[in-house]
Design a protein around this motif. Structure first.
Motif, mmCIF file in Angstrom:
data_model
loop_
_atom_site.group_PDB
_atom_site.id
_atom_site.type_symbol
_atom_site.label_atom_id
_atom_site.label_comp_id
_atom_site.label_asym_id
_atom_site.label_seq_id
_atom_site.Cartn_x
_atom_site.Cartn_y
_atom_site.Cartn_z
ATOM 1 N N VAL A 139 31.749 -9.398 -8.788
ATOM 2 C CA VAL A 139 30.729 -8.429 -8.373
ATOM 3 C C VAL A 139 30.087 -8.857 -7.054
ATOM 4 O O VAL A 139 29.684 -8.006 -6.244
ATOM 5 C CB VAL A 139 29.670 -8.259 -9.483
ATOM 6 C CG1 VAL A 139 28.515 -7.377 -9.009
ATOM 7 C CG2 VAL A 139 30.309 -7.656 -10.732
ATOM 8 N N ALA A 140 30.003 -10.157 -6.792
ATOM 9 C CA ALA A 140 29.426 -10.644 -5.532
ATOM 10 C C ALA A 140 30.229 -10.138 -4.339
ATOM 11 O O ALA A 140 29.658 -9.683 -3.334
ATOM 12 C CB ALA A 140 29.372 -12.175 -5.535
ATOM 13 N N GLY A 141 31.564 -10.207 -4.432
ATOM 14 C CA GLY A 141 32.407 -9.697 -3.359
ATOM 15 C C GLY A 141 32.277 -8.193 -3.198
ATOM 16 O O GLY A 141 32.309 -7.663 -2.077
ATOM 17 N N ILE A 142 32.148 -7.492 -4.317
ATOM 18 C CA ILE A 142 31.939 -6.037 -4.268
ATOM 19 C C ILE A 142 30.610 -5.710 -3.583
ATOM 20 O O ILE A 142 30.530 -4.801 -2.748
ATOM 21 C CB ILE A 142 31.983 -5.457 -5.698
ATOM 22 C CG1 ILE A 142 33.405 -5.565 -6.259
ATOM 23 C CG2 ILE A 142 31.506 -4.012 -5.709
ATOM 24 C CD1 ILE A 142 33.522 -5.166 -7.716
ATOM 25 N N MET A 143 29.560 -6.465 -3.909
ATOM 26 C CA MET A 143 28.257 -6.226 -3.288
ATOM 27 C C MET A 143 28.291 -6.524 -1.789
ATOM 28 O O MET A 143 27.613 -5.846 -1.000
ATOM 29 C CB MET A 143 27.184 -7.082 -3.971
ATOM 30 C CG MET A 143 26.891 -6.693 -5.418
ATOM 31 S SD MET A 143 26.436 -4.947 -5.588
ATOM 32 C CE MET A 143 24.936 -4.885 -4.593
ATOM 33 N N HIS A 144 29.067 -7.505 -1.387
ATOM 34 C CA HIS A 144 29.221 -7.787 0.049
ATOM 35 C C HIS A 144 29.786 -6.559 0.763
ATOM 36 O O HIS A 144 29.341 -6.186 1.855
ATOM 37 C CB HIS A 144 30.108 -9.033 0.220
ATOM 38 C CG HIS A 144 31.227 -8.904 1.202
ATOM 39 N ND1 HIS A 144 32.474 -8.422 0.827
ATOM 40 C CD2 HIS A 144 31.309 -9.188 2.519
ATOM 41 C CE1 HIS A 144 33.273 -8.425 1.868
ATOM 42 N NE2 HIS A 144 32.598 -8.882 2.912
ATOM 43 N N ALA A 145 30.760 -5.892 0.134
ATOM 44 C CA ALA A 145 31.333 -4.677 0.718
ATOM 45 C C ALA A 145 30.313 -3.537 0.732
ATOM 46 O O ALA A 145 30.242 -2.762 1.692
ATOM 47 C CB ALA A 145 32.579 -4.266 -0.063
ATOM 48 N N VAL A 146 29.504 -3.431 -0.315
ATOM 49 C CA VAL A 146 28.487 -2.375 -0.393
ATOM 50 C C VAL A 146 27.453 -2.543 0.713
ATOM 51 O O VAL A 146 27.062 -1.570 1.385
ATOM 52 C CB VAL A 146 27.810 -2.381 -1.779
ATOM 53 C CG1 VAL A 146 26.583 -1.466 -1.790
ATOM 54 C CG2 VAL A 146 28.799 -1.957 -2.859
ATOM 55 N N PHE A 147 26.985 -3.776 0.942
ATOM 56 C CA PHE A 147 25.984 -4.009 1.989
ATOM 57 C C PHE A 147 26.558 -3.700 3.378
ATOM 58 O O PHE A 147 25.860 -3.158 4.247
ATOM 59 C CB PHE A 147 25.486 -5.457 1.933
ATOM 60 C CG PHE A 147 24.559 -5.724 0.771
ATOM 61 C CD1 PHE A 147 23.391 -5.003 0.624
ATOM 62 C CD2 PHE A 147 24.868 -6.695 -0.169
ATOM 63 C CE1 PHE A 147 22.532 -5.239 -0.452
ATOM 64 C CE2 PHE A 147 24.020 -6.939 -1.239
ATOM 65 C CZ PHE A 147 22.846 -6.213 -1.375
ATOM 66 N N LEU A 148 27.823 -4.042 3.608
ATOM 67 C CA LEU A 148 28.453 -3.710 4.888
ATOM 68 C C LEU A 148 28.592 -2.197 5.048
ATOM 69 O O LEU A 148 28.438 -1.656 6.156
ATOM 70 C CB LEU A 148 29.832 -4.372 4.987
ATOM 71 C CG LEU A 148 29.833 -5.889 5.196
ATOM 72 C CD1 LEU A 148 31.262 -6.423 5.164
ATOM 73 C CD2 LEU A 148 29.171 -6.254 6.518
ATOM 74 N N LEU A 149 28.890 -1.501 3.962
ATOM 75 C CA LEU A 149 28.990 -0.043 4.009
ATOM 76 C C LEU A 149 27.648 0.580 4.399
ATOM 77 O O LEU A 149 27.600 1.541 5.190
ATOM 78 C CB LEU A 149 29.439 0.490 2.647
ATOM 79 C CG LEU A 149 29.508 2.008 2.499
ATOM 80 C CD1 LEU A 149 30.486 2.617 3.503
ATOM 81 C CD2 LEU A 149 29.885 2.396 1.075
ATOM 82 N N LEU A 150 26.551 0.037 3.886
ATOM 83 C CA LEU A 150 25.227 0.545 4.244
ATOM 84 C C LEU A 150 24.983 0.392 5.744
ATOM 85 O O LEU A 150 24.397 1.279 6.386
ATOM 86 C CB LEU A 150 24.139 -0.195 3.448
ATOM 87 C CG LEU A 150 24.132 0.078 1.938
ATOM 88 C CD1 LEU A 150 23.100 -0.803 1.251
ATOM 89 C CD2 LEU A 150 23.849 1.560 1.662
ATOM 90 N N PHE A 151 25.444 -0.719 6.315
ATOM 91 C CA PHE A 151 25.298 -0.911 7.763
ATOM 92 C C PHE A 151 26.104 0.142 8.515
ATOM 93 O O PHE A 151 25.608 0.745 9.483
ATOM 94 C CB PHE A 151 25.760 -2.314 8.159
ATOM 95 C CG PHE A 151 25.741 -2.544 9.648
ATOM 96 C CD1 PHE A 151 24.567 -2.915 10.289
ATOM 97 C CD2 PHE A 151 26.884 -2.362 10.414
ATOM 98 C CE1 PHE A 151 24.535 -3.100 11.663
ATOM 99 C CE2 PHE A 151 26.866 -2.553 11.783
ATOM 100 C CZ PHE A 151 25.681 -2.919 12.414
ATOM 101 N N ILE A 152 27.348 0.387 8.085
ATOM 102 C CA ILE A 152 28.193 1.379 8.752
ATOM 103 C C ILE A 152 27.557 2.768 8.689
ATOM 104 O O ILE A 152 27.600 3.543 9.646
ATOM 105 C CB ILE A 152 29.602 1.396 8.122
ATOM 106 C CG1 ILE A 152 30.349 0.099 8.443
ATOM 107 C CG2 ILE A 152 30.406 2.590 8.605
ATOM 108 C CD1 ILE A 152 31.716 0.007 7.800
ATOM 109 N N LEU A 153 26.949 3.089 7.568
ATOM 110 C CA LEU A 153 26.378 4.424 7.377
ATOM 111 C C LEU A 153 25.088 4.635 8.159
ATOM 112 O O LEU A 153 24.816 5.742 8.653
ATOM 113 C CB LEU A 153 26.120 4.670 5.887
ATOM 114 C CG LEU A 153 27.351 4.763 4.987
ATOM 115 C CD1 LEU A 153 26.936 4.892 3.528
ATOM 116 C CD2 LEU A 153 28.236 5.940 5.407
ATOM 117 N N PHE A 154 24.268 3.595 8.298
ATOM 118 C CA PHE A 154 22.926 3.799 8.831
ATOM 119 C C PHE A 154 22.592 3.012 10.098
ATOM 120 O O PHE A 154 21.545 3.251 10.699
ATOM 121 C CB PHE A 154 21.881 3.454 7.750
ATOM 122 C CG PHE A 154 22.032 4.260 6.502
ATOM 123 C CD1 PHE A 154 21.767 5.620 6.499
ATOM 124 C CD2 PHE A 154 22.467 3.665 5.324
ATOM 125 C CE1 PHE A 154 21.907 6.378 5.350
ATOM 126 C CE2 PHE A 154 22.615 4.406 4.169
ATOM 127 C CZ PHE A 154 22.331 5.774 4.176
#
Length: 558
Positions: free
Chosen positions: A324-339
């Motif tokens: 889940v830690a690796g998945i959350m790393h991807a989620v946080f990067l996605l938030l940067f890409i979006l906003f």
């Protein structure tokens, strides 16, 4: 092969029970890794001949899939330096569509490799070959960043190593001092923070500080915005590249190279993670996860991806417990890409060059490279030949020649190690050792017998054996009388074994070591009297020494 071997570690960890406390630890680790990965993904995207957003898309899509479907608990995936050279050449020869096709094919190859249980094949890649091509890639990456670091005025940078440096020297008078100042400042910031505050995200801090300096001082420095004025925000819609048989045929060699590099680096990273976290990865499932991740990355227009050793180590040190830690790393990067994609425009190219210099320095593994230079001529020849071919010719050629030469030299060394006894006498002691070696073994002492040459093909078995023991013993006896040959990979495996035993509080006793292995161990300072390491002439002496170590653990003999 049981179904368990092909079960993603995410499913395994969720079945064990997933609590809010575990999620909190994973989320903090994921955020920490995302902060490290953010500037790195942008830099690797540019260095590969693509754009920063391609690196970020790769980190999000592939990073998510590698953690969700891989065979390691704490592996973090994304773009890595190992691919830079290959990606750059594929784009130059076949265009970006050609790269997407090669990445898709590489994903299919990786899935097939996992399905056919080829995950253990990594152990047949000799240590000097891995170190040689990794160091060679590091030199190429560092060389590719000289133009941006110095701000040289060059219309075109040659792809080949020697012509590239000839062009750099010719363009040296055009150095931009403002650009050089920004690059040196970013590099100094990263180095100083690593020394004084290693827990702080040095890459990100260097990028932010240099971006602010360029914007506030209005320095005439090339930035991501000036180099890539039309960076899209958000994730693109998935789509297939345009396939033709001619294109597939043209990129197939590159696809195998990408698959090979992805498999090697992912499994190496998983092994490192096992050593740091005390876990055990599923190699075949890891390859399948990597394959799906590369297919996913290509569908979203991303780059090839694999397990990233530095980001995986950061993940573990930050307290990650599950995928889940690796998945959350991807989620946080996605938030940067979006906003926050617009913020990329302010990042100086010289700062990204400084980051890639540090990546190259880490990849070079200079200490290991220097240690291998002290090995026998055969290991040294394999190392230098692989390194030279990687830098000057081609990565695929370097690996093929390196593995072939290592195999031929190994056979030659084995022929020298074989002794023929014309008397026909059999050594009764050797025949009966296995039957009685555990008789009257004191509690707290474990014994293993190694038989035959200890070379690159079997070196990993020793580390697996230590993991299978379970509760760590106080003394481990390694019986080596039947080991006629030890090569560089075997030495490295023994070093790792002794270090893991030391961390677990165990002392290692080597019994009956023959001259060639003893000479090899002395080259890396693993001689008698080393910390937590002792030598015994034979098994009886080793048992007596083990008893004395158990009785007087605080005053161990040297």
């Amino acid at each position: 092969m049981s179904a368990k071997a092909y079960t993603p570690k995410l499913i395994t960890t969720l079945r064990e029970g997933y609590t809010a406390q575990t999620f909190r630890a994973d989320a903090i680790a994921g955020l920490t890794v995302a902060i490290v990965a953010l500037p790195l993904a942008m830099a690797l995207g540019i260095a590969s001949g693509a754009s920063p957003d391609k690196g970020l898309v790769t980190a999000v899509v592939a990073g998510f899939l590698i953690s969700a479907l891989g065979g390691s608990r704490v592996q973090v995936g994304g773009p890595t330096g190992a691919f830079v050279v290959v990606i750059f050449n594929v784009i130059a020869q076949h265009g970006y569509d050609g790269l997407l096709i090669a990445t898709l094919l590489a994903g299919i190859i990786l899935i097939a490799a996992g399905a056919f249980r080829l995950g253990q094949m990594i152990k047949f890649i000799p240590h000097p070959v891995v170190t040689g091509f990794t160091a060679g890639i590091a030199v190429i990456i560092a060389s590719s960043q000289v133009k941006d670091f110095l701000g040289l005025s060059m219309t075109e940078v040659p792809a080949e190593f020697l012509p590239k440096w000839q062009s750099y020297l010719a363009a040296l008078p055009s150095t931009s001092w403002a650009t050089l100042g920004v690059g040196v400042g970013a590099l100094a910031t990263i180095i100083v923070l690593r020394k004084l505050a290693p827990r702080l995200p040095g890459f990100l801090i260097a990028v932010v500080v240099s971006s602010l300096a360029v914007a506030l001082l209005k320095l005439p420095v090339d930035t991501i915005g000036s180099r890539f004025p039309d960076i899209p925000s958000g994730l693109p819609m998935p789509s297939l590249p345009e396939f033709t048989f001619a294109k597939i045929n043209a990129v197939m060699p590159s696809a195998f190279t990408i698959a090979f590099l992805a498999g090697i680096e992912a499994l190496l990273s998983a092994v490192v993670a096992d050593g740091m976290a005390g876990t055990r990865h599923r190699s075949n499932q890891e390859l399948i996860g990597q394959g799906v991740a590369n297919i996913g990355s290509a569908l979203f227009g991303g780059l090839p991806a694999t397990g990233a050793i530095a980001r995986t180590a950061t993940n573990i040190r930050s307290g990650a417990r599950t995928p889940v830690a690796g998945i959350m790393h991807a989620v946080f990067l996605l938030l940067f890409i979006l906003f926050a994609t617009d913020l990329m425009a302010f990042v100086p190219m010289a700062a990204l060059a400084a980051i890639l210099f540090m990546v190259a320095w880490g990849m070079s593994e200079y200490e290991r490279f220097i240690a291998l230079l002290h090995m026998p001529n055969s290991d040294r020849a394999v190392l230098l030949l692989t390194f030279g071919l990687t830098v000057l010719v081609d990565l695929t050629v370097a690996i093929g020649v390196g593995v072939t030469l290592a195999s031929l030299l190994f056979m030659a060394r084995m022929s020298e190690a074989v002794e023929v006894d014309s008397s026909g006498r059999q050594d009764i002691d050797l025949d009966s050792e296995d039957v009685h070696q555990r008789d009257a073994l004191p509690e707290g002492v474990e014994v293993f017998r190694i038989t035959g040459p200890f070379f690159f093909g079997v070196a990993g078995e020793l580390l697996d054996t230590l993991r299978r023991v379970g509760q760590s013993p106080k003394v481990i006896i390694l019986r080596m009388r039947l080991v006629p040959l030890l090569d560089a990979s075997g030495v490295q495996a023994l070093e790792q074994f002794i270090e893991q035993a030391r961390v677990a509080g165990a002392t290692v006793v080597l019994s009956g070591v023959q001259p060639q292995p003893k000479s090899m161990l002395a080259r890396v300072h693993l001689e008698a009297g080393s910390d937590k390491l002792f030598y015994a002439a034979d098994f009886a002496s080793a048992q007596s020494l083990a008893v004395s170590l158990l009785e007087a653990p605080k005053t161990q003999p040297h």
